[in-house]
Design an enzyme around this catalytic site. Structure first.
Site, PDB file in Angstrom:
ATOM      1  N   HIS A  87      -5.086  23.061  -8.537  1.00 45.44           N
ATOM      2  CA  HIS A  87      -3.815  22.369  -8.784  1.00 45.44           C
ATOM      3  C   HIS A  87      -3.261  21.863  -7.452  1.00 45.44           C
ATOM      4  CE1 HIS A  87       0.443  22.421 -10.823  1.00 45.44           C
ATOM      5  NE2 HIS A  87       0.221  21.327 -10.117  1.00 45.44           N
ATOM      6  N   GLU A 168       0.133  15.477  -5.264  1.00 47.78           N
ATOM      7  CA  GLU A 168       0.151  16.754  -4.553  1.00 47.78           C
ATOM      8  C   GLU A 168       0.413  16.562  -3.061  1.00 47.78           C
ATOM      9  OE1 GLU A 168      -0.052  20.003  -5.897  1.00 47.78           O
ATOM     10  OE2 GLU A 168       0.437  18.744  -7.627  1.00 47.78           O
ATOM     11  N   HIS A 172       4.164  17.750  -1.908  1.00 50.84           N
ATOM     12  CA  HIS A 172       4.075  19.078  -1.291  1.00 50.84           C
ATOM     13  C   HIS A 172       3.626  19.066   0.169  1.00 50.84           C
ATOM     14  CE1 HIS A 172       4.865  20.864  -5.159  1.00 50.84           C
ATOM     15  NE2 HIS A 172       3.859  20.225  -5.710  1.00 50.84           N
TER      16      HIS A 172
END
Length: 321
Positions: A87, A168, A172
């Site tokens: 993930h 992602e 992040h």
């Protein structure tokens, strides 16, 4: 999109403002810096080089999915057999809270979610990326093996894989102090931190074999057998050294026929695991210390707690290779 020369990109990289106190565009020889443990008193951006010790995203989460289909099987986007999928790698603050989309100059997400930096209408809008997909950034580095690995183990559901990778990174990676642009020095190659983040996220994924740890306890996907949350937690704690967060999706237990009237509203289909850790020095150093998921008083699971209430479903036919 307008083209830009390599030399101009380097100049722009050098001129980029740091997101964190004390950083500069000078070379960061982290071998000469003490690699403090993130979230320790020494991991302070005012007293140590935040390029060499993670000072903002100090509670690191290495997260994995268990999906049963991709929705793009017809185009060859399938799931890896006998393996969970990656993930992401997330930088929570030390108290368990978090931030997102920290550097909009490095926003490559075609469908930002949320679409503001705070997830609320008062946050700064996150503009959708309209340029080439993020996988094209790997080719100049010759990282075809990295791209192949990502296409096998870092799998999106319902949209192309590169959209997920861009999400992602943008949401992040830009919030880690050690992936900030100044940390790559005055001669940084454009997009080097993107490749660095992808390789780092994969490195953590590879040392967290969720499939194997569950299998060692006799826990395998089944459309008939069910499992208890406690058994799942025990198997993963034995492997990792601390209890990770275990996420479930699907119907809530008290919405099912078996759970009707129960006070337990946990969800019933195993779908995700989040491994928490603190890290020594740079996140890229991959030296993590396991942390209990509930260490900051947060939830340890969204799953049903009733004995035998969790389903670990088999992959759909044609959805894995």
């Amino acid at each position: 999109m307008k083209s830009i020369t390599f030399s101009m990109q380097v100049i722009l990289g050098v001129a980029s403002a740091s997101l964190y106190p004390g950083q500069s565009n000078l070379n960061h020889t982290c071998a000469l810096q003490t690699p403090y443990l993130s979230c320790s008193p020494q991991a302070n951006p005012n007293t140590t080089d935040s390029c060499c010790t993670e000072t903002y995203g100090g509670l690191v989460l290495a997260t994995q999915f268990w999906n049963t289909y991709t929705g793009l099987e017809s185009s060859g986007q399938v799931l890896p057999k006998d393996s969970w999928t990656l993930h992401g790698l997330w930088p929570d603050y030390c108290d368990g809270s978090y931030t997102q989309y920290c550097d909009l100059s490095r926003q490559y997400d075609p469908v930002p979610s949320p679409n503001t930096t705070t997830g609320t209408p008062s946050g700064k809008p996150v503009p959708a990326w309209k340029g080439p997909d993020i996988s094209t950034f790997l080719a100049p580095f010759g990282k075809l093996d990295l791209l192949a690995y990502m296409n096998k183990y870092w799998i999106n559901q319902g949209a192309p894989n590169p959209d997920f990778w861009a999400h992602e990174f943008s949401k992040h990676a830009t919030c880690f102090s050690t992936f900030d642009l100044p940390c790559y020095g005055p001669s940084a190659v454009p997009n080097a931190e993107i490749v660095d983040f992808f390789e780092t996220a994969i490195a953590y994924y590879r040392i967290l074999p969720t499939w194997g740890w569950l299998g060692a306890a006799g826990i395998y996907p089944s459309n008939s057998t069910t499992y208890s949350l406690g058994k799942l937690q025990g198997a993963l704690k034995d492997g990792f050294g601390a209890t990770p967060y275990i996420g479930c999706s699907g119907p809530r237990w008290n919405e099912t026929a078996l759970g009707k009237g129960s006070a337990d509203n946990g969800r019933t289909v195993l779908s995700e695991v989040w491994y928490y850790m603190h890290v020594f020095g740079r996140v890229q150093g991959r030296q993590g210390v396991p942390v209990e998921a509930g260490a900051n008083g947060g939830s340890v699971s969204s799953c049903v707690k009733v004995e035998g209430g969790v389903r670990y479903l088999e992959r759909s036919v044609g959805s894995e290779v």
